[in-house]
Design a protein around this motif. Sequence first.
Motif, mmCIF file in Angstrom:
data_model
loop_
_atom_site.group_PDB
_atom_site.id
_atom_site.type_symbol
_atom_site.label_atom_id
_atom_site.label_comp_id
_atom_site.label_asym_id
_atom_site.label_seq_id
_atom_site.Cartn_x
_atom_site.Cartn_y
_atom_site.Cartn_z
ATOM 1 N N LEU A 54 0.811 -1.220 0.000
ATOM 2 C CA LEU A 54 0.000 0.000 0.000
ATOM 3 C C LEU A 54 0.843 1.268 0.000
ATOM 4 O O LEU A 54 0.290 2.362 -0.001
ATOM 5 N N HIS A 55 2.166 1.156 0.002
ATOM 6 C CA HIS A 55 3.017 2.322 0.210
ATOM 7 C C HIS A 55 2.841 3.416 -0.834
ATOM 8 O O HIS A 55 2.967 4.586 -0.511
ATOM 9 N N LEU A 56 2.542 3.083 -2.059
ATOM 10 C CA LEU A 56 2.411 4.115 -3.084
ATOM 11 C C LEU A 56 1.124 4.917 -2.969
ATOM 12 O O LEU A 56 1.099 6.099 -3.278
ATOM 13 N N GLY A 57 0.043 4.310 -2.518
ATOM 14 C CA GLY A 57 -1.234 5.012 -2.482
ATOM 15 C C GLY A 57 -1.722 5.400 -1.104
ATOM 16 O O GLY A 57 -2.764 6.042 -0.981
ATOM 17 N N ALA A 58 -0.985 5.035 -0.065
ATOM 18 C CA ALA A 58 -1.470 5.256 1.299
ATOM 19 C C ALA A 58 -1.704 6.731 1.610
ATOM 20 O O ALA A 58 -2.743 7.095 2.160
ATOM 21 N N ALA A 59 -0.773 7.591 1.247
ATOM 22 C CA ALA A 59 -0.917 9.016 1.556
ATOM 23 C C ALA A 59 -2.157 9.596 0.876
ATOM 24 O O ALA A 59 -2.928 10.341 1.501
ATOM 25 N N LEU A 96 -1.241 4.077 6.906
ATOM 26 C CA LEU A 96 -2.032 2.954 6.413
ATOM 27 C C LEU A 96 -1.045 1.967 5.804
ATOM 28 O O LEU A 96 -0.230 2.346 4.960
ATOM 29 N N ASP A 97 -1.104 0.731 6.274
ATOM 30 C CA ASP A 97 -0.222 -0.294 5.715
ATOM 31 C C ASP A 97 -0.956 -1.624 5.683
ATOM 32 O O ASP A 97 -2.149 -1.689 5.984
ATOM 33 N N ARG A 115 -2.874 2.218 16.719
ATOM 34 C CA ARG A 115 -3.021 1.350 15.541
ATOM 35 C C ARG A 115 -4.311 0.560 15.662
ATOM 36 O O ARG A 115 -4.562 -0.079 16.681
ATOM 37 N N LEU A 116 -5.120 0.618 14.619
ATOM 38 C CA LEU A 116 -6.316 -0.216 14.510
ATOM 39 C C LEU A 116 -5.956 -1.328 13.520
ATOM 40 O O LEU A 116 -5.801 -1.082 12.324
ATOM 41 N N ALA A 117 -5.787 -2.507 14.046
ATOM 42 C CA ALA A 117 -5.292 -3.621 13.242
ATOM 43 C C ALA A 117 -6.390 -4.225 12.370
ATOM 44 O O ALA A 117 -7.542 -4.338 12.786
ATOM 45 N N PHE A 118 -5.991 -4.601 11.168
ATOM 46 C CA PHE A 118 -6.873 -5.375 10.312
ATOM 47 C C PHE A 118 -6.964 -6.791 10.876
ATOM 48 O O PHE A 118 -6.103 -7.223 11.646
ATOM 49 N N SER A 124 -3.392 -5.872 -1.121
ATOM 50 C CA SER A 124 -3.826 -4.967 -2.190
ATOM 51 C C SER A 124 -4.729 -3.885 -1.606
ATOM 52 O O SER A 124 -5.247 -4.008 -0.490
ATOM 53 N N GLY A 125 -4.909 -2.848 -2.386
ATOM 54 C CA GLY A 125 -5.811 -1.771 -1.981
ATOM 55 C C GLY A 125 -7.245 -2.254 -1.834
ATOM 56 O O GLY A 125 -7.974 -1.784 -0.954
ATOM 57 N N THR A 126 -7.653 -3.196 -2.658
ATOM 58 C CA THR A 126 -9.002 -3.750 -2.578
ATOM 59 C C THR A 126 -9.209 -4.470 -1.249
ATOM 60 O O THR A 126 -10.238 -4.307 -0.588
ATOM 61 N N GLU A 127 -8.215 -5.269 -0.851
ATOM 62 C CA GLU A 127 -8.307 -5.964 0.432
ATOM 63 C C GLU A 127 -8.280 -4.972 1.595
ATOM 64 O O GLU A 127 -8.999 -5.146 2.583
ATOM 65 N N ALA A 128 -7.462 -3.921 1.474
ATOM 66 C CA ALA A 128 -7.406 -2.904 2.537
ATOM 67 C C ALA A 128 -8.750 -2.201 2.664
ATOM 68 O O ALA A 128 -9.219 -1.940 3.779
ATOM 69 N N ALA A 129 -9.403 -1.906 1.543
ATOM 70 C CA ALA A 129 -10.718 -1.252 1.581
ATOM 71 C C ALA A 129 -11.733 -2.139 2.296
ATOM 72 O O ALA A 129 -12.541 -1.647 3.090
ATOM 73 N N ALA A 130 -11.683 -3.437 2.044
ATOM 74 C CA ALA A 130 -12.604 -4.355 2.714
ATOM 75 C C ALA A 130 -12.341 -4.373 4.223
ATOM 76 O O ALA A 130 -13.285 -4.376 5.030
#
Length: 147
Positions: A54-59, A96-97, A115-118, A124-130
């Motif tokens: 997620l490093h490229l899109g996190a910001a 966000l990581d 930190r709010l852990a997943f 992927s960004g899709t999994e992070a969104a979920a």
Amino acid sequence: MSLAHPARQPDVGRAASAGSVSLRIDVAEVMLEEAGRHDWVTVEDYRRSEPDPLHLGAADQLQHLVAHHPDAVVTLSRLCEPEAMLGVMRVMPIALDRYGIVLRIEKLRDHTDVRLAFRRRVDSGTEAAAELRHLLAEGSRRRPCAR
């Protein structure tokens, strides 16, 4: 300044753009700091590591969250310990990581990062969104904390 992760080296022989500076960093030691703890990482382990997916899109995602979904930040803050929310001035998502999202709880004279852990590591960004939707659903079931 932007530094490439050692696993993602630029092409050798690639011409630098006008006005750019090329840096070489020889890593001698690596220390990981999180939640006030410091852990040493061997240089070999650092070199074998992969950058967070997620490093490229996190910001951009965090800026979008703040600008367009401030209510979501409030909902996420309900997942913090109530004591951490006493006297809060502002809550800002700051990281966000693949493992979760970090909220900065700002007070008049100090701040705390939470930190709010997943539920699981994401790739992927899709999994992070979920996973963020899951955290939001959890936060929406909780009562607002006293400010």
